[in-house]
Design a protein around this motif. Structure first.
Motif, short mmCIF file in Angstrom:
data_model
loop_
_atom_site.label_atom_id
_atom_site.label_comp_id
_atom_site.label_asym_id
_atom_site.label_seq_id
_atom_site.Cartn_x
_atom_site.Cartn_y
_atom_site.Cartn_z
N ILE A 42 60.59 21.61 60.81
CA ILE A 42 60.64 22.82 61.53
C ILE A 42 60.99 24.09 60.88
CG2 ILE A 42 62.23 23.82 63.52
CD1 ILE A 42 63.20 21.13 64.06
N GLU A 43 59.94 24.93 61.08
CA GLU A 43 59.91 26.28 60.07
C GLU A 43 61.11 27.00 60.42
OE1 GLU A 43 57.58 27.18 58.10
OE2 GLU A 43 55.95 26.07 58.55
N GLU A 44 61.66 27.00 61.44
CA GLU A 44 62.92 27.93 61.80
C GLU A 44 64.14 27.50 60.99
OE1 GLU A 44 59.94 28.72 64.93
OE2 GLU A 44 60.73 26.91 64.03
N VAL A 45 64.33 26.08 60.58
CA VAL A 45 65.11 25.38 59.77
C VAL A 45 65.04 25.87 58.41
CG1 VAL A 45 66.50 23.44 59.11
CG2 VAL A 45 65.34 23.60 61.58
N ILE A 46 65.68 27.12 58.02
CA ILE A 46 65.55 27.62 56.78
C ILE A 46 66.12 27.22 55.43
CG2 ILE A 46 64.67 29.79 57.99
CD1 ILE A 46 67.38 31.15 57.03
N GLY A 47 67.45 26.30 55.78
CA GLY A 47 68.07 25.99 54.75
C GLY A 47 68.76 24.74 55.06
#
Length: 702
Positions: free
Chosen positions: A139-144
């Motif tokens: 998922i792109e929005e899970v950045i870290g």
């Protein structure tokens, strides 16, 4: 660049708050939420995973235009772990099984849980990490991915751990790898073992220093192994977000407490090889440390990161709670000083702990940035302003790099281990180290904390300080000798290299390689100081200084004597070696800092003189009578030089001396106020900048 906030540590906050809270976060300028993904909550039965609440949060966060950081709390183990792995218990130093319980602030699993040296425990943990990585990693929005929270593994143990058969076996394997065979171990330990089965780790201070020190080193090494498998497991699932972790306190402050050994949670410098970035927890009002001590903590982690991404992984949101107690309410101005102090030192992400006040355990009723300590409204308004600055100048701030330090301060874990194994506490080595770091903070001179096994940074430094250097290995001696020979400068305190890495005393002379080679060996060892004060004279200047603990007098000989104690013993000399310079003391200065205002002033002036003499002072200088109270950092960005000013005082103006070479257009932009200052003179310039009392400012110099 982002600002986030910790939100969900299951099962709190309760579901009835979720939707409204996410909206309020976005409206307050928050960019991301962090979720505690607790193993004990997500896998309530072996192999049966329940991600319903996380699915909802991540979907809702994306719709609210919030990014997500997932903190994998694999150290909160499932309630079934002891039943499934009956021999997985940790064993403490008294041979007792450690009965795991719910944690003081988290009720959804067991801690410390089973020992990860047991292969079944490790396999279960790896399975959990794989499951969550595969579910959310694309998922792109899970950045870290914060893959290890405060590097905890032994919380709530009944004693020092771990002494289970699996850990003892791994300890022996570690020794076999290090010493090759039993003969090699016997040679270094000065023993006559005839079987590896007779080799055991040390347990408590004052009892077998060598085997205790070796076990402390092993525990730190072991923590790196845990970090490695946690990070690599997530990476193997193909997660897109960066993989980070964070410590509860930097390694330089990891001095041990009941029932934890020093640095048993690992060494920050060793972790970074497995990570994309690293951070630390900071609770200034709870820990009662000021803006400069906050700066020291950030700089220590930045140094350990060795150029990788720096986060402030937990920053105090609201008033702290520690059981049935009250603490300071968190002021908005102070909180935003912490934020910009961190960004000025190179941090690229920051997560407040937390959004709402906690509900359970000893932290209940506290820590919420939106919490009920009477200052939430002011904090959220200040956060909005900061968020707007970051959004407007995101590219510039993201490309910002602090100016490279020219001064290093040596951090030697071996000295911590020596002191703890002998005295059961770490005071002398810590106080000595912090003394120099505090002076550098007061002088606003950038610095590097140089860990003894990660000395590559010396190539960029001019000056190295060796506080309380009782342990210096032959390998490190060779590195420092080369540094000085090639033109570097060192300042060393007393008894340099008096012990080897296993607590064996070295006689003065050839056995102490570094001082012997540099010509600064002591003539006597550890003499009582009847009077701590002494006068140091150098280059026609005089400084009133103080020694501490004891004196090991130095030899004059070919060295230039610059200080004697009240009994006429040589306490300070200067000399040269190769192309470099040496300032050697037969006592300890750093540990005195903060105890005596007269000494503090002289010590600051002495160090500033040495740094100036050897051209280690930053180009941008502050010109203010109360300059010791102002903090600033600066560095390059894509379109000029950024200057961050942190002002805990009531001052409204600060004079800076800025060389002409810093400017291309001779323009200063006050980013916070949106004003432009145009300069006339084309020489080194004294510039008066208007600043916010008790607050922060950023200026772009073009």
């Amino acid at each position: 660049m982002f600002i986030g906030v910790q939100y969900y540590r299951p099962p709190f906050p309760e579901r009835r708050f979720w939707d409204d809270d996410l909206k309020r976060m976005k409206d307050s300028g928050i960019d991301a939420i962090q979720l505690w993904a607790c193993w004990g909550w997500i896998e309530p039965a072996p192999g049966k995973f329940n991600f319903d609440d996380y699915d909802y949060f991540i979907e809702k966060a994306i719709k609210t235009d919030l990014k997500v950081v997932i903190s994998t709390i694999a150290e909160i183990q499932p309630f079934w772990i002891e039943r499934e792995v009956p021999d997985g218990f940790m064993i403490d130093h008294l041979g007792r099984k450690v009965k795991s319980i719910t944690r003081i602030e988290c009720i959804v699993g067991l801690t410390p849980g089973g020992c990860t040296d047991n292969p079944l425990i490790k396999n279960y943990m790896v399975r959990f990490l794989k499951e969550i990585g595969e579910r959310y990693g694309k998922i792109e929005e899970v950045i870290g991915w914060d893959c290890w929270n405060e590097t905890r593994w032994n919380v709530h143990s009944s004693g020092y751990v771990c002494y289970c058969p699996y850990t003892i076996e791994k300890f022996r394997d570690y020794l076999k790898q290090k010493y090759k065979n039993l003969e090699g171990l016997n040679e270094k330990w000065r023993r006559r073992y005839n079987s590896w089965e007779d080799v055991f780790p040390g347990t408590t201070p004052g009892k077998g220093c060598t085997e205790l020190i070796e076990f402390l080193k092993f525990l730190s090494y072991r923590a790196s192994g845990i970090m490695r498998f946690r990070a690599e497991t997530l990476r193997e699932t193909g997660v897109k977000g960066i993989i980070t972790a964070h410590c509860g306190a930097p390694s330089i402050l990891s001095t041990g407490w009941e029932p934890e050994q020093p640095l048993c949670r690992g060494n920050d410098w060793d972790f970074i090889q497995y990570l994309d970035g690293y951070g630390c927890s900071h609770f200034p009002f709870w820990g009662r440390f000021d803006d400069r001590m906050f700066g020291i903590r950030v700089e220590a982690v930045r140094s350990a990161n060795q150029g990788k991404i720096l986060w402030v992984s937990e920053l105090q949101g609201g008033s702290a709670r520690n059981g049935l107690s009250a603490n300071l309410s968190v002021e908005a101005k102070a909180q935003q000083r912490w934020v910009w102090n961190a960004f000025g030192r190179g941090a690229k992400g920051l997560i407040f702990w937390c959004w709402r006040d906690e509900v359970f355990g000893h932290e209940s009723g506290g820590f919420g940035i939106s919490g009920n300590d009477g200052m939430a409204e002011e904090r959220l308004e200040a956060l909005k302003e900061t968020s707007k600055v970051i959004q407007r100048y995101d590219c510039m701030l993201n490309n910002y790099k602090p100016v490279k330090p020219l001064i290093g301060v040596l951090f030697e874990p071996e000295t911590y281990f020596l002191e703890w194994s002998m005295d059961g506490k770490i005071e002398k080595s810590l106080e000595s180290l912090l003394g120099y770091l505090k002076v550098l903070e007061v002088l606003n001179i950038p610095y590097e904390v140089v860990e003894s096994l990660h000395t590559e940074v010396l190539k960029d430094l001019k000056f190295l300080i060796l506080p309380f250097p009782l342990v210096v290995s032959d390998n490190l001696s060779e590195v420092i000798e080369e540094f000085v020979s090639n033109g570097g400068v060192i300042l060393t305190e007393g008894d340099i290299a008096a012990f080897d890495e296993l607590a064996f005393y070295r006689y003065p002379g050839e056995d102490r390689r570094l001082p012997y080679r540099l010509g600064i060996s002591p003539v006597l060892d550890r003499q009582i100081m009847e009077k701590e004060d002494f006068t140091l004279k150098i280059d026609g200047k005089t400084f009133k200084l103080k020694g501490r603990y004891w004196v090991s007098p130095l030899s004059g000989g070919k060295n230039k004597v610059i200080g004697k104690d009240s009994e006429g013993r040589v306490i300070a000399v200067t000399t040269t070696y190769g192309k470099g310079n040496i300032y050697a003391f037969g006592t300890f200065l750093g540990a005195n800092y903060g105890q005596d205002k007269i000494f503090d002033k002289n010590f600051e002036e002495f160090l500033f003189y040495l740094f100036s003499k050897h051209r280690c002072i930053p180009d941008i200088k502050i010109l203010l009578k109360n300059k010791r109270d102002i903090i600033y950092r600066y560095g390059k960005t894509e379109n000029g030089t950024l200057l961050f000013v942190i002002n805990p005082t009531g001052s409204k103006e600060i004079d800076f001396k800025i060389p002409d070479g810093v400017f291309t257009k001779r323009v200063i932009i006050d980013i916070r106020k949106g004003k432009t200052i145009r300069l006339d003179s084309k020489k080194e310039t004294k510039i008066t900048l208007n600043i916010m009392p008790g607050s922060w400012n950023i200026f772009l110099l073009q």
